[in-house]
Design a protein around this motif. Structure first.
Motif, PDB file in Angstrom:
ATOM      1  N   GLU A  98       0.826  -1.205   0.000  1.00 41.14           N
ATOM      2  CA  GLU A  98       0.000   0.000   0.000  1.00 41.14           C
ATOM      3  C   GLU A  98       0.860   1.255   0.000  1.00 41.14           C
ATOM      4  OE1 GLU A  98      -3.797   1.839   2.518  1.00 41.14           O
ATOM      5  OE2 GLU A  98      -2.766   0.021   3.192  1.00 41.14           O
ATOM      6  N   GLU A  99       1.943   1.240   0.772  1.00 38.32           N
ATOM      7  CA  GLU A  99       2.834   2.399   0.793  1.00 38.32           C
ATOM      8  C   GLU A  99       3.552   2.569  -0.542  1.00 38.32           C
ATOM      9  OE1 GLU A  99       2.914   4.637   3.096  1.00 38.32           O
ATOM     10  OE2 GLU A  99       1.433   3.500   4.251  1.00 38.32           O
ATOM     11  N   LEU A 100       3.918   1.469  -1.186  1.00 36.89           N
ATOM     12  CA  LEU A 100       4.569   1.559  -2.494  1.00 36.89           C
ATOM     13  C   LEU A 100       3.621   2.123  -3.542  1.00 36.89           C
ATOM     14  CD1 LEU A 100       6.576  -1.799  -2.594  1.00 36.89           C
ATOM     15  CD2 LEU A 100       7.479   0.512  -2.268  1.00 36.89           C
ATOM     16  N   LEU A 101       2.314   1.794  -3.420  1.00 39.72           N
ATOM     17  CA  LEU A 101       1.343   2.340  -4.362  1.00 39.72           C
ATOM     18  C   LEU A 101       1.221   3.854  -4.246  1.00 39.72           C
ATOM     19  CD1 LEU A 101      -1.569  -0.274  -4.193  1.00 39.72           C
ATOM     20  CD2 LEU A 101      -0.124   0.228  -6.162  1.00 39.72           C
ATOM     21  N   VAL A 102       1.413   4.378  -3.048  1.00 38.56           N
ATOM     22  CA  VAL A 102       1.281   5.816  -2.821  1.00 38.56           C
ATOM     23  C   VAL A 102       2.546   6.567  -3.236  1.00 38.56           C
ATOM     24  CG1 VAL A 102       0.761   7.569  -1.052  1.00 38.56           C
ATOM     25  CG2 VAL A 102      -0.321   5.333  -0.939  1.00 38.56           C
ATOM     26  N   LEU A 103       3.622   5.841  -3.481  1.00 41.33           N
ATOM     27  CA  LEU A 103       4.901   6.479  -3.794  1.00 41.33           C
ATOM     28  C   LEU A 103       4.838   7.446  -4.974  1.00 41.33           C
ATOM     29  CD1 LEU A 103       7.840   6.596  -2.889  1.00 41.33           C
ATOM     30  CD2 LEU A 103       8.345   4.713  -4.471  1.00 41.33           C
ATOM     31  N   PRO A 104       4.137   7.132  -6.089  1.00 41.00           N
ATOM     32  CA  PRO A 104       4.083   8.095  -7.205  1.00 41.00           C
ATOM     33  C   PRO A 104       3.460   9.431  -6.831  1.00 41.00           C
ATOM     34  CG  PRO A 104       3.411   5.920  -7.958  1.00 41.00           C
ATOM     35  CD  PRO A 104       3.525   5.836  -6.467  1.00 41.00           C
ATOM     36  N   ILE A 105       2.590   9.448  -5.810  1.00 41.49           N
ATOM     37  CA  ILE A 105       1.999  10.717  -5.390  1.00 41.49           C
ATOM     38  C   ILE A 105       3.018  11.554  -4.633  1.00 41.49           C
ATOM     39  CG2 ILE A 105       0.144  11.759  -4.032  1.00 41.49           C
ATOM     40  CD1 ILE A 105      -1.484   9.269  -4.444  1.00 41.49           C
ATOM     41  N   ALA A 106       3.882  10.879  -3.861  1.00 38.38           N
ATOM     42  CA  ALA A 106       4.879  11.610  -3.086  1.00 38.38           C
ATOM     43  C   ALA A 106       5.957  12.220  -3.965  1.00 38.38           C
ATOM     44  CB  ALA A 106       5.507  10.679  -2.043  1.00 38.38           C
ATOM     45  N   LEU A 107       6.226  11.596  -5.109  1.00 42.90           N
ATOM     46  CA  LEU A 107       7.252  12.110  -6.014  1.00 42.90           C
ATOM     47  C   LEU A 107       6.685  13.214  -6.899  1.00 42.90           C
ATOM     48  CD1 LEU A 107       8.891   8.782  -7.223  1.00 42.90           C
ATOM     49  CD2 LEU A 107       9.819  10.399  -5.557  1.00 42.90           C
ATOM     50  N   PRO A 108       7.490  14.188  -7.280  1.00 41.83           N
ATOM     51  CA  PRO A 108       7.020  15.192  -8.254  1.00 41.83           C
ATOM     52  C   PRO A 108       6.659  14.532  -9.574  1.00 41.83           C
ATOM     53  CG  PRO A 108       9.066  15.890  -7.197  1.00 41.83           C
ATOM     54  CD  PRO A 108       8.850  14.461  -6.805  1.00 41.83           C
ATOM     55  N   GLY A 109       5.674  15.095 -10.267  1.00 39.54           N
ATOM     56  CA  GLY A 109       5.254  14.534 -11.536  1.00 39.54           C
ATOM     57  C   GLY A 109       6.378  14.470 -12.552  1.00 39.54           C
ATOM     58  N   LEU A 110       7.249  15.469 -12.540  1.00 34.06           N
ATOM     59  CA  LEU A 110       8.369  15.485 -13.482  1.00 34.06           C
ATOM     60  C   LEU A 110       9.332  14.335 -13.216  1.00 34.06           C
ATOM     61  CD1 LEU A 110       9.159  19.308 -13.646  1.00 34.06           C
ATOM     62  CD2 LEU A 110       7.922  17.915 -15.304  1.00 34.06           C
ATOM     63  N   ALA A 111       9.515  13.976 -11.936  1.00 32.78           N
ATOM     64  CA  ALA A 111      10.401  12.859 -11.612  1.00 32.78           C
ATOM     65  C   ALA A 111       9.824  11.544 -12.114  1.00 32.78           C
ATOM     66  CB  ALA A 111      10.624  12.802 -10.104  1.00 32.78           C
ATOM     67  N   SER A 112       8.519  11.351 -11.930  1.00 30.21           N
ATOM     68  CA  SER A 112       7.878  10.134 -12.433  1.00 30.21           C
ATOM     69  C   SER A 112       7.952  10.079 -13.955  1.00 30.21           C
ATOM     70  CB  SER A 112       6.414  10.091 -11.980  1.00 30.21           C
ATOM     71  OG  SER A 112       6.323  10.083 -10.576  1.00 30.21           O
ATOM     72  N   ALA A 113       7.727  11.223 -14.616  1.00 28.74           N
ATOM     73  CA  ALA A 113       7.810  11.264 -16.074  1.00 28.74           C
ATOM     74  C   ALA A 113       9.217  10.954 -16.557  1.00 28.74           C
ATOM     75  CB  ALA A 113       7.365  12.634 -16.577  1.00 28.74           C
ATOM     76  N   LEU A 114      10.221  11.475 -15.856  1.00 34.74           N
ATOM     77  CA  LEU A 114      11.610  11.202 -16.237  1.00 34.74           C
ATOM     78  C   LEU A 114      11.927   9.719 -16.098  1.00 34.74           C
ATOM     79  CD1 LEU A 114      14.365  12.274 -17.085  1.00 34.74           C
ATOM     80  CD2 LEU A 114      14.874  12.681 -14.658  1.00 34.74           C
ATOM     81  N   ALA A 115      11.406   9.088 -15.057  1.00 33.90           N
ATOM     82  CA  ALA A 115      11.628   7.651 -14.886  1.00 33.90           C
ATOM     83  C   ALA A 115      11.006   6.864 -16.031  1.00 33.90           C
ATOM     84  CB  ALA A 115      11.039   7.199 -13.547  1.00 33.90           C
ATOM     85  N   LEU A 116       9.815   7.247 -16.469  1.00 33.39           N
ATOM     86  CA  LEU A 116       9.178   6.576 -17.594  1.00 33.39           C
ATOM     87  C   LEU A 116       9.966   6.796 -18.883  1.00 33.39           C
ATOM     88  CD1 LEU A 116       5.409   7.344 -16.895  1.00 33.39           C
ATOM     89  CD2 LEU A 116       6.568   5.137 -16.683  1.00 33.39           C
ATOM     90  N   LEU A 117      10.481   7.993 -19.062  1.00 41.66           N
ATOM     91  CA  LEU A 117      11.264   8.278 -20.270  1.00 41.66           C
ATOM     92  C   LEU A 117      12.556   7.462 -20.288  1.00 41.66           C
ATOM     93  CD1 LEU A 117      10.837  12.154 -20.519  1.00 41.66           C
ATOM     94  CD2 LEU A 117       9.975  10.445 -22.136  1.00 41.66           C
ATOM     95  N   VAL A 118      13.195   7.352 -19.144  1.00 39.49           N
ATOM     96  CA  VAL A 118      14.441   6.581 -19.081  1.00 39.49           C
ATOM     97  C   VAL A 118      14.165   5.100 -19.368  1.00 39.49           C
ATOM     98  CG1 VAL A 118      16.257   5.780 -17.521  1.00 39.49           C
ATOM     99  CG2 VAL A 118      15.584   8.180 -17.519  1.00 39.49           C
ATOM    100  N   LEU A 119      13.022   4.603 -18.850  1.00 46.60           N
ATOM    101  CA  LEU A 119      12.714   3.184 -18.981  1.00 46.60           C
ATOM    102  C   LEU A 119      12.165   2.816 -20.355  1.00 46.60           C
ATOM    103  CD1 LEU A 119      12.728   0.527 -17.411  1.00 46.60           C
ATOM    104  CD2 LEU A 119      10.400   1.052 -16.637  1.00 46.60           C
ATOM    105  N   TYR A 120      11.271   3.657 -20.888  1.00 46.17           N
ATOM    106  CA  TYR A 120      10.572   3.307 -22.129  1.00 46.17           C
ATOM    107  C   TYR A 120      10.864   4.262 -23.286  1.00 46.17           C
ATOM    108  CZ  TYR A 120       7.798   0.527 -18.874  1.00 46.17           C
ATOM    109  OH  TYR A 120       7.399  -0.352 -17.906  1.00 46.17           O
TER     110      TYR A 120
END
Length: 300
Positions: free
Chosen positions: A123-145
């Motif tokens: 449950e805490e891992l599911l909430v992790l994307p909310i705690a991170l800035p949107g730009l950080a999550s987007a950068l992770a997706l760009l690096v991965l895909y």
């Protein structure tokens, strides 16, 4: 004489009691008036800017105000240039909702039923994307895909980002309702009558967690349609959503165009919000009615 004195004392006591009641009522009236004043000020603080933005999108010249006349020209220009963004945002929001429903409802139910430490960690891992800035999550997706060109340039790439961002809201909403409802007792009763897990999930779990599903769906749709930070980094010229287009209009065009874009955004989201709120109220009312029907009769 003593009777007269007693009567006067009682009258004096009654007058004092009446005075205290009047003072109490006066204090309550003053407090209620203060609460109304604060509420109206907050509403004005929130609503007046929206009204001013709407007026700016309907006036011929923003700097001259309403005196310059009203027009629908700017709305027409916005629709001509950005109607594709409207349909794209709706498609992305609907796709995001469909995926979060398929994943989030069973996940929320499972987390509500499980009381182990592992479920709390998940449950805490599911909430992790909310705690991170949107730009950080987007950068992770760009690096991965980012290396998958076809996927990177498609709208599904934005859908994946929106699912990561909105899934916790669906899971939390469903888990909260599933935890409060007495599902375990109902399921055990159905199981004792021979119902399979699929039958129990469809006929018992889903109807009882419907308010949570509606609340989660409302959050997912509104967040997906209005999400900017993550979308701005993931979008391409062919996958420009409403918030990204709104930022472009305010940055590069006249303020009337940007305000007209805001009106378009408002007209698209408000009916959705009203409909989802109505569904939520209806679901809550049905749940309460069902609870009253199941209430055991009192012993005579």
């Amino acid at each position: 004489m003593s009777t007269i004195l007693e009567t006067q004392a009682e009258a004096s006591t009654a007058r004092r009691a009446l005075q205290r009641v009047k003072e109490h009522l006066s204090a309550r009236s003053f407090l209620a008036a203060g609460q109304w004043a604060v509420t109206l000020l907050i509403c004005a603080f929130l609503i007046v800017p929206v009204v001013m933005s709407i007026l700016a999108g309907l006036t011929v010249n923003y700097f001259r105000g309403v005196s310059s006349g009203l027009t629908l020209r700017w709305l027409g220009e916005v629709w001509t240039q950005y109607h594709g963004s409207v349909f794209l945002s709706l498609e992305i929001a609907v796709a995001t909702l469909a995926i979060t429903l398929v994943i989030g409802v069973p996940a929320g139910y499972a987390l509500a039923r499980s009381k182990t430490r592992a479920s709390r960690i998940v449950e805490e891992l599911l909430v992790l994307p909310i705690a991170l800035p949107g730009l950080a999550s987007a950068l992770a997706l760009l690096v991965l895909y980012g290396g998958f060109t076809a996927f990177r340039t498609s709208a599904m790439f934005i859908v994946v980002g929106h699912v990561l961002f909105t899934l916790p809201f669906m899971v939390r909403a469903v888990a909260a309702v599933a935890s409060s409802a007495d599902l375990r007792t109902l399921e055990e009763g159905a199981a004792s009558l021979g119902a399979t897990f699929r039958q129990r999930f469809v006929t018992i779990v889903l109807p009882n967690v419907r308010p949570g599903i509606v609340a989660g769906a409302l959050a997912v749709l509104t967040l997906s349609i209005g999400e900017f930070n993550l979308t701005w980094m993931l979008h391409t010229p062919d996958t420009k959503t409403l918030p990204v287009g709104l930022a472009d209009t305010y940055a590069s065009l006249r303020i009337e165009i940007g305000s007209a874009y805001t009106i378009l955004f408002f007209l698209m989201t408000m009916p959705l919000l009203v409909a989802m709120q109505w569904l939520g109220v209806d679901a809550t009312g049905q749940r309460r009615a069902g609870a009253k029907k199941r209430k055991p009769p009192r012993a005579s």
